[in-house]
Design an enzyme around this catalytic site. Structure first.
Site, PDB file in Angstrom:
ATOM      1  CB  SER A  91      64.381  52.034 -58.405  1.00  7.64           C
ATOM      2  OG  SER A  91      65.197  51.068 -58.731  1.00  7.64           O
ATOM      3  N   GLY A  92      67.119  51.054 -55.972  1.00  7.65           N
ATOM      4  CA  GLY A  92      68.386  50.924 -56.018  1.00  7.65           C
ATOM      5  C   GLY A  92      69.122  50.534 -57.392  1.00  7.65           C
ATOM      6  CB  CYS A 257      65.023  44.558 -55.668  1.00  2.00           C
ATOM      7  SG  CYS A 257      63.864  45.859 -55.593  1.00  2.00           S
ATOM      8  N   GLY A 258      67.328  46.978 -55.017  1.00  2.00           N
ATOM      9  CA  GLY A 258      67.882  47.745 -53.802  1.00  2.00           C
ATOM     10  C   GLY A 258      67.129  48.413 -52.916  1.00  2.00           C
ATOM     11  CB  THR A 259      63.605  50.036 -52.912  1.00  2.00           C
ATOM     12  OG1 THR A 259      63.236  49.299 -54.055  1.00  2.00           O
ATOM     13  CG2 THR A 259      64.323  51.424 -53.311  1.00  2.00           C
TER      14      THR A 259
END
Length: 346
Positions: A91-92, A257-259
């Site tokens: 997760s980012g 949201c990084g991913t």
């Protein structure tokens, strides 16, 4: 104070998304990899996740990260990502929170103006570059795991909606990606209930009709999260777009949201809409932003993959101890329908 469990936690959020970090109270578990440790907690000690994320201690819109010794000798620390419905491989926003907590609490020494470290995740090794000044992490950038498209424009039959075109991509989690206009909505808070309801329904339909499998870890399979996107726009020297990610059991990621950003970069690159090195600013439903680019390309099994770098900010919000009284009737917490969204069956 009586307690059968005491956890030391640093509260944190990255661009609005809560990603608290457990820094004490949990012993290491067996495992040759961080993914092995993820499976251990998932199958043998899930009570920690439920204790901190369910009510009365937690809430629907939060995550918690668990610091553990790394398995990869190149890593400075390891961590697992605890979410309401799953243990996310990566997760980012949680990576940014964890790196910020590690440095601002002194668990890993901060070096100004730049601190570099490696974090061991269940999805692989992630390099982190933190811009630091006056004891504060001003920005955290992470080099995410390779991200790639499993399939573009999959026709998914969604009861009550008809056929919806969906992209499926890996960004550290398996994402279904849907254009907001295709479901007659916009990524705006006024459409929040509809976005969540429709997003959950599409997600369940994808899960029933298409199962992506990670070529390097076949245990990581199936879409568990969905991104609803607005069109790509041209900015001065960069491209930008807005999205919201619907996290089970039905709420928005407050950050971009990084991913999800990494998965979208893979899709944009596959469609020829963004090039290596081109700057992309991804915005959330509350207009917070991650600054990203593709730093290179590679292969993952048969898939052409991109190497995303994602940059954002996090802030420590609290220092707390979470305890469990031996007579507490809710050792695993509870959920109530006014806050914990339950999707209507399609």
């Amino acid at each position: 104070m009586r307690s059968v469990r005491t956890l030391s936690i640093v509260g944190c959020h990255a661009e609005g998304e809560v990603g608290d970090v457990i820094i004490g109270g949990v012993l290491d578990v067996p495992g040759k990899t961080m993914y092995d440790k993820l499976v251990h907690f998932q199958t043998k000690d899930d009570q920690i996740r439920q204790l901190v994320l369910n009510e009365p201690r937690g809430r629907a819109s939060m995550n918690t990260n668990l610091l553990l010794p790394p398995c990869n000798p190149l890593a400075d620390a390891g961590f697992l990502i605890l979410e309401s419905e799953e243990y996310a491989p990566m997760s980012g926003s949680n990576t940014i929170c964890t790196a910020t907590v590690l440095l601002e609490t002194g668990i890993i020494p901060m070096k100004e103006p730049i601190t570099r470290l490696n974090l061991d995740t269940a999805a692989g090794l992630v390099g982190v570059t933190a811009e630091c000044s006056g004891g504060k992490c001003k920005y955290v950038a992470f080099d995410n795991v390779p991200s790639f498209v499993s399939a573009l424009d999959i026709p998914i039959e969604v009861p009550g909606l008809g056929t919806i075109s969906v992209d499926v991509a890996w960004g550290g989690m398996w994402y279904a990606i849907v254009d907001a206009s295709s479901i007659g909505l916009k990524v705006e808070n006024q459409y929040g209930p509809q976005l969540v309801e429709v997003g959950q329904r599409i997600k369940r339909a994808v899960q029933a009709q298409y199962t992506p499998i990670h070529p390097e870890n076949p245990s990581i399979r199936g879409v568990s999260i969905l991104s609803i996107t607005e069109p790509l726009e041209e900015g001065p020297g960069y491209k930008t777009a807005k999205n919201t990610v619907v996290v089970s059991p039905g709420r928005f990621d407050r950050s971009p949201c990084g991913t999800g950003t990494s998965a979208r970069l893979a899709v944009l690159h596959a469609r020829g809409q963004i090039k290596e090195g081109e700057m992309f600013r991804h915005r959330s439903i509350i207009d917070t932003e991650f600054e990203t680019h593709i730093r290179g390309t590679t292969k993952v099994g048969k898939y052409d993959a991109v190497l995303p770098t994602v940059k954002g900010r996090a802030w420590i919000t609290s220092y707390k101890q979470v305890v469990l009284d031996p007579e507490d009737p809710y050792p695993n917490g509870f959920r109530v329908g006014d806050q914990w969204h339950v999707s209507i069956d399609p």
